[in-house]
Each structure stands twice: as C-alpha cells, then as structure tokens.
Design a protein around this motif. Structure first.
Motif, mmCIF file in Angstrom:
data_model
loop_
_atom_site.group_PDB
_atom_site.id
_atom_site.type_symbol
_atom_site.label_atom_id
_atom_site.label_comp_id
_atom_site.label_asym_id
_atom_site.label_seq_id
_atom_site.Cartn_x
_atom_site.Cartn_y
_atom_site.Cartn_z
ATOM 1 N N THR A 1 -32.460 11.092 39.102
ATOM 2 C CA THR A 1 -31.618 10.841 37.946
ATOM 3 C C THR A 1 -32.481 10.210 36.998
ATOM 4 O O THR A 1 -33.822 10.055 37.081
ATOM 5 C CB THR A 1 -30.182 9.953 38.428
ATOM 6 O OG1 THR A 1 -29.508 9.746 37.449
ATOM 7 C CG2 THR A 1 -30.790 8.651 39.110
ATOM 8 N N HIS B 1 -13.079 17.210 38.921
ATOM 9 C CA HIS B 1 -13.096 16.910 40.552
ATOM 10 C C HIS B 1 -11.561 17.789 40.932
ATOM 11 O O HIS B 1 -11.664 18.093 42.154
ATOM 12 C CB HIS B 1 -13.071 15.545 40.831
ATOM 13 C CG HIS B 1 -14.289 14.825 40.736
ATOM 14 N ND1 HIS B 1 -15.372 15.376 40.863
ATOM 15 C CD2 HIS B 1 -14.566 13.600 40.300
ATOM 16 C CE1 HIS B 1 -16.610 14.626 41.039
ATOM 17 N NE2 HIS B 1 -16.047 13.564 40.330
ATOM 18 N N ASP C 1 -27.049 7.213 33.243
ATOM 19 C CA ASP C 1 -26.337 6.264 32.296
ATOM 20 C C ASP C 1 -27.325 6.545 31.067
ATOM 21 O O ASP C 1 -26.702 6.445 29.896
ATOM 22 C CB ASP C 1 -25.962 5.240 32.747
ATOM 23 C CG ASP C 1 -24.770 4.993 33.302
ATOM 24 O OD1 ASP C 1 -24.464 6.224 34.154
ATOM 25 O OD2 ASP C 1 -24.116 3.958 33.483
ATOM 26 N N LYS D 1 -26.165 16.902 47.211
ATOM 27 C CA LYS D 1 -26.861 16.490 45.945
ATOM 28 C C LYS D 1 -27.408 15.215 46.139
ATOM 29 O O LYS D 1 -28.217 14.790 45.147
ATOM 30 C CB LYS D 1 -25.923 16.406 44.908
ATOM 31 C CG LYS D 1 -25.302 17.572 44.367
ATOM 32 C CD LYS D 1 -24.171 17.421 43.408
ATOM 33 C CE LYS D 1 -23.401 18.484 43.119
ATOM 34 N NZ LYS D 1 -23.769 19.019 41.862
ATOM 35 N N GLN E 1 -4.306 9.344 35.321
ATOM 36 C CA GLN E 1 -4.443 9.067 36.947
ATOM 37 C C GLN E 1 -4.380 7.682 37.190
ATOM 38 O O GLN E 1 -3.499 7.329 38.129
ATOM 39 C CB GLN E 1 -5.527 9.797 37.473
ATOM 40 C CG GLN E 1 -5.989 9.682 38.929
ATOM 41 C CD GLN E 1 -5.514 10.898 39.542
ATOM 42 O OE1 GLN E 1 -4.482 11.724 39.160
ATOM 43 N NE2 GLN E 1 -5.982 11.298 40.733
ATOM 44 N N ASP F 1 -23.114 19.507 37.599
ATOM 45 C CA ASP F 1 -24.324 20.080 36.968
ATOM 46 C C ASP F 1 -24.113 20.774 35.317
ATOM 47 O O ASP F 1 -23.522 21.890 35.417
ATOM 48 C CB ASP F 1 -25.090 21.061 37.900
ATOM 49 C CG ASP F 1 -25.230 20.445 39.140
ATOM 50 O OD1 ASP F 1 -25.276 19.326 39.305
ATOM 51 O OD2 ASP F 1 -25.520 21.090 40.139
ATOM 52 N N PRO G 1 -12.078 12.176 37.393
ATOM 53 C CA PRO G 1 -11.815 12.900 36.162
ATOM 54 C C PRO G 1 -11.428 14.483 36.468
ATOM 55 O O PRO G 1 -11.930 15.137 37.586
ATOM 56 C CB PRO G 1 -13.257 13.043 35.293
ATOM 57 C CG PRO G 1 -13.934 11.763 36.023
ATOM 58 C CD PRO G 1 -13.608 11.596 37.360
ATOM 59 N N ASN H 1 -19.825 9.862 29.445
ATOM 60 C CA ASN H 1 -20.251 9.359 30.719
ATOM 61 C C ASN H 1 -19.394 9.856 32.027
ATOM 62 O O ASN H 1 -19.887 10.169 33.218
ATOM 63 C CB ASN H 1 -20.212 7.708 30.781
ATOM 64 C CG ASN H 1 -21.249 7.060 31.765
ATOM 65 O OD1 ASN H 1 -21.861 7.977 32.619
ATOM 66 N ND2 ASN H 1 -20.921 5.971 32.064
ATOM 67 N N GLN I 1 -30.436 10.123 43.337
ATOM 68 C CA GLN I 1 -29.022 9.596 43.277
ATOM 69 C C GLN I 1 -28.387 9.398 44.688
ATOM 70 O O GLN I 1 -28.347 9.990 45.602
ATOM 71 C CB GLN I 1 -28.412 10.738 42.413
ATOM 72 C CG GLN I 1 -26.863 10.526 42.138
ATOM 73 C CD GLN I 1 -26.665 9.825 41.266
ATOM 74 O OE1 GLN I 1 -27.101 9.865 40.142
ATOM 75 N NE2 GLN I 1 -25.863 8.808 41.452
ATOM 76 N N TYR I 2 -27.519 8.351 44.531
ATOM 77 C CA TYR I 2 -26.813 7.819 45.799
ATOM 78 C C TYR I 2 -25.538 8.527 45.410
ATOM 79 O O TYR I 2 -24.821 8.689 44.515
ATOM 80 C CB TYR I 2 -26.666 6.305 45.622
ATOM 81 C CG TYR I 2 -25.377 5.856 46.562
ATOM 82 C CD1 TYR I 2 -25.475 5.883 47.783
ATOM 83 C CD2 TYR I 2 -24.245 5.448 45.777
ATOM 84 C CE1 TYR I 2 -24.311 5.492 48.541
ATOM 85 C CE2 TYR I 2 -23.060 5.131 46.475
ATOM 86 C CZ TYR I 2 -23.156 4.965 48.085
ATOM 87 O OH TYR I 2 -22.100 4.636 48.891
ATOM 88 N N GLY J 1 -20.207 14.702 35.729
ATOM 89 C CA GLY J 1 -20.025 14.648 37.184
ATOM 90 C C GLY J 1 -20.308 16.020 37.901
ATOM 91 O O GLY J 1 -20.260 16.193 38.969
ATOM 92 N N VAL K 1 -8.452 10.509 33.302
ATOM 93 C CA VAL K 1 -8.731 9.076 34.025
ATOM 94 C C VAL K 1 -7.760 7.965 33.783
ATOM 95 O O VAL K 1 -7.038 7.535 34.676
ATOM 96 C CB VAL K 1 -10.286 8.612 33.690
ATOM 97 C CG1 VAL K 1 -10.353 7.294 34.340
ATOM 98 C CG2 VAL K 1 -11.166 9.605 34.286
ATOM 99 N N ALA L 1 -26.359 9.811 29.414
ATOM 100 C CA ALA L 1 -24.786 9.970 29.071
ATOM 101 C C ALA L 1 -24.498 8.831 28.078
ATOM 102 O O ALA L 1 -23.774 9.479 26.991
ATOM 103 C CB ALA L 1 -23.962 9.665 30.172
ATOM 104 N N ASP M 1 -16.582 8.935 48.983
ATOM 105 C CA ASP M 1 -15.201 9.299 48.528
ATOM 106 C C ASP M 1 -15.085 10.436 47.545
ATOM 107 O O ASP M 1 -13.936 10.981 47.515
ATOM 108 C CB ASP M 1 -14.392 8.266 47.893
ATOM 109 C CG ASP M 1 -15.106 7.615 46.675
ATOM 110 O OD1 ASP M 1 -16.272 7.934 46.664
ATOM 111 O OD2 ASP M 1 -14.273 6.609 46.334
ATOM 112 N N GLY M 2 -16.130 11.172 47.539
ATOM 113 C CA GLY M 2 -16.278 12.030 46.224
ATOM 114 C C GLY M 2 -15.750 13.679 46.989
ATOM 115 O O GLY M 2 -15.942 13.664 48.319
#
Ligand code: 57M
Length: 359
Positions: free
Chosen positions: A73, A325, A265, A68, A305, A196, A322, A190, A55-56, A194, A302, A268, A60-61
């Motif tokens: 994935t 976070h 994906d 991680k 926001q 585990d 979402p 999906n 996983q990349y 975000g 989402v 999900a 910004d998270g």
C-alpha cells in the motif's frame, strides 16, 4: 519550468510560442505524468514490498478480500509524485492557484502518509486517531479556504447549476463551506477506496472534467458565453488536473484488478482534497456533488447504514457499508462492481458538463 524556460525564447524561435497554450501544456502534462508512472511505478512497488509496506486485511470484511493480504500500500506516493513533477514541468509557476493545489496535495498527502506510516511501519494498529486525523484535515482545509478568500478579487458567491441569476454571496461564510467541502471530499474518496481501481477510476474521470471546467472558467470569452463565473488565472489549473489525469491512469495500470498496489490514505486523502479545492477554486463547488457523485453515494451509504444501525440496535439497510461491499456480498464479482461504478462516474461527469448549457 519548461514554460518559463521555452516561452520567453519565442522571439528566437517562433515555434516556442506553443508553450503559451494551456491545451498544449495540458496534453503534455498528461503524458509526462503517465510516463513517470510507467518508468518509476515498478521500482516504487518493489520498494514498498521490500520495506514490507503490505496491507493488513480486516477479518470482518468480505472473504474475497483475504487473498489481498500483503498487497503493498502507500502507492499514493507515486500518484502524488507524478502529479507534482508534471505540474512543476508544465505549469506557470507564478500562478497562485498552482501553489494552492501543491499545498493541499502535500498537506492532505502528509496526513495520510503519517496515518499509513503509523499503521504499517510502526505496526501501530489504528494509525492516527480519528480525531487527530480530522483536526489535521480541518487545519489544512482552513488554510486553503483562507488563502482563496484572501486572493484579490476572489468571488465568494455560490454558483448554482441551472440558475444563472441566483448567486447568493456568502461573504466570510464561504470559509466554513469551503472547509466542509474539502474535508468531506477527502473522506468520501477515502471511503470509496475499497476495491481495486474503484477510487482512482472516478478520481481520474472527475479530474478530466475539472480540467475542462478550469479551462473554460479561466477564459473570459468562453466564461461569458457560457455564463459561468470567470476566474482569472484558474485556467492554469487545467494543467494540474491534466497531470492528475495522467498520474491516475498510470496508477490504475498497477491498481487495476487484481491490484499490485493500493494507494493508501496518502493517496486517497490527497486526491479527495485536490478535487474539493479545484471545485471551489473554479467556482463549481456544487457541481462537485455531481462530478464526484460516486463518492457522495459511497459516503451517504455509510451515514445511512451507521445511523440506521444505531437507531435500530443493530439492523442494517445494506449487507455492508460502504455500498461497494453490499454488491460484493450480493455476489457480483469485484471487477463488475468496479467497472459499473466507473461507467456511472462517466455518466455523472457528462451530466455535469451538460449543465453548462442548461442555464
Ligand atoms: C478506508 N479501507 C479499506 C488501502 C486503501 C465508518 C466505516 C464505514 C469506515 C470504513 C473505513 O474504514 N474506510 C476507510 C477503507 C482497505 O484499503 C486500504 O485503505 C486505503 C484507503 N484508505 O488504499 O490501503 C481495504 O480495501 C480493499 N482495497 C482493495 N483494493 C484497493 O485498491 O481491495 C483497497 C484498495 C484493503 C482491501 O481489502 O484492505 C477497507 O475497506 O478497509 N469501514 C469500512 O469500510 C468497513 N465497513 C464497516 O465496518 N461497515 C459496517 C457499518 C455499520 C459501519 C457495516 O456495514 O456493517 C468495511 N471494511 C472492511 N471490512 N475492510 C467492512 C469490514
């Protein structure tokens, strides 16, 4: 397959009669999928690592996610594989609902796979374009909706919890509603995926409740007693849901904090598509919003926001959407957010079950 193999042999050995029972086959579908995950899981994770399907992590998270990076994935392949294998072993393969569910799993899983593949293997930054992904999902969902509509005797009325006498008949209008529910459910799962185990926990819980709903709505006596729509043949969907419960628990074994693998994906989208389709097929489409309430809240967070952000030129309601976070940034440790969301999912499922008696 085992059903077709052993049930006809009941005349030779009476004990094989047990293969007739949905309850018996559901229990073994759960165990089969679980054991497949235990046996094959470590090998799948090693293969994903070997091909560097890691996983990349977005910069910004939340900072807690940087560690991680590189977690393999596309573990959804394991969930889908175990669910389908257990279903093929224990379900009645002459049942149209089983093939509908296999189609939706492969269809949504295929779109997710393509997206993950482009992102990771081809190092294509964004995967499929948002529009391409949505168009593919609408096509698969439209086939599912049309398929259901064409099934002899399929009921196009809407079941409203609490109101047993109010059942508006949507006619062909049922098709767009079904597409909306299936695509919405796939994307909501999906968005939830975000942290585990955050998606697979509530998916497994929802599958367990739909296993019960499918069993009840496929049994004419129980359906009449509970005054819920009787759907001929839908009982067999309990086997598919059971396989998903087993595969979900098996995947959670590896995806629980700290995760050894993410579903991607491919997992999900397939899982969300499955839940949407089962809800529609069992005529519990509105109840899905309660059973899958966690996914609804995540998607709403989402929408709220993004709308607020646009209208106010950059102000936010949540620290980050979402909503999982938001709680992370408030300082809740990741496992606390996850387990609390699981508890809420269980409560919502129980509330949904209670509506069967409140009508
Ligand atoms: C997928 N993907 C995870 C993993 C998983 C419109 C916008 C809100 C969309 C949203 C988005 O892109 N959501 C879709 C979220 C990602 O996980 C991968 O994706 C797969 C599922 N599709 O299986 O392969 C990351 O999630 C973490 N993770 C775990 N454990 C798991 O078991 O820790 C996943 C599974 C992984 C890992 O860190 O890398 C994701 O979150 O990216 N966008 C967002 O969610 C972004 N939100 C945002 O931009 N919010 C804005 C508003 C204005 C839209 C705001 O509030 O200001 C956030 N996501 C991230 N960073 N990562 C914020 C920034």
């Amino acid at each position: 397959m085992l059903y077709h193999l052993f049930y006809p042999l009941k005349t030779v050995f009476g004990g094989f009669n047990v293969f007739r029972y949905i309850t018996f086959r559901s229990i073994y579908a759960i165990l089969t999928a679980l054991i497949i995950c235990f046996l094959v899981g470590p090998w799948v994770i090693r293969q994903l690592q070997k091909y560097q399907i890691g996983q990349y992590i977005r910069e910004d998270g939340p900072a807690s996610h940087f560690s991680k990076a590189g977690t393999p994935t596309m573990g959804g392949i394991l969930i889908i594989g175990a669910t389908l294998a257990a279903t093929l072993l224990w379900a009645d393969l002459t049942n149209p609902y089983i093939w509908l569910l296999i189609f939706v799993t492969v269809g949504f899983g295929g779109i997710g796979f393509l997206d993950d593949y482009l992102k990771l293997i081809k190092k294509h930054n964004r995967g499929l374009s948002g529009r391409g992904k949505l168009a593919g999902q609408i096509v698969v969902a439209a086939v599912v909706a049309g398929w259901l509509y064409a099934l002899p005797g399929f009921d196009t009325t809407l079941t409203l919890p609490f109101f047993k006498d109010v059942r508006p008949d949507l006619g062909w209008g049922f098709i767009p509603l079904a597409i909306f529910i299936i695509v919405g459910s796939a994307n909501a799962v999906n968005l939830t995926d975000g942290l585990d185990g955050l998606a697979i926990g509530p998916v497994t819980i929802a599958a367990a409740f739909f296993m019960i709903f499918a069993y009840l709505s496929g049994n004419i006596k129980i359906a009449e007693y509970l005054q819920i729509p009787y759907v001929r043949g839908a009982g067999e969907l309990a086997i598919f849901c059971a396989a998903l419960v087993g595969a979900g628990m098996g995947f959670l074994w590896y995806n629980s904090y700290p995760a050894q693998v993410f579903m991607g994906d491919v997992g999900a989208l397939a899982l969300g598509g499955i839940l949407g389709t089962v809800a529609i097929a069992t005529k519990q489409e509105i109840l899905l919003a309660l059973v899958g309430g966690i996914f609804v809240v995540e998607a709403l967070s989402v929408i709220i926001q993004v709308t607020f952000f646009k209208v106010t030129n950059g102000r936010r309601i949540f620290r980050m959407a979402p909503i999982h976070h938001h709680y992370e940034l408030k300082g809740w440790p990741e496992p606390k957010v996850i387990v609390r969301f699981w508890i809420l999912a269980l409560i919502l499922g129980l509330l949904a079950l209670s509506t069967l008696k409140l009508r």
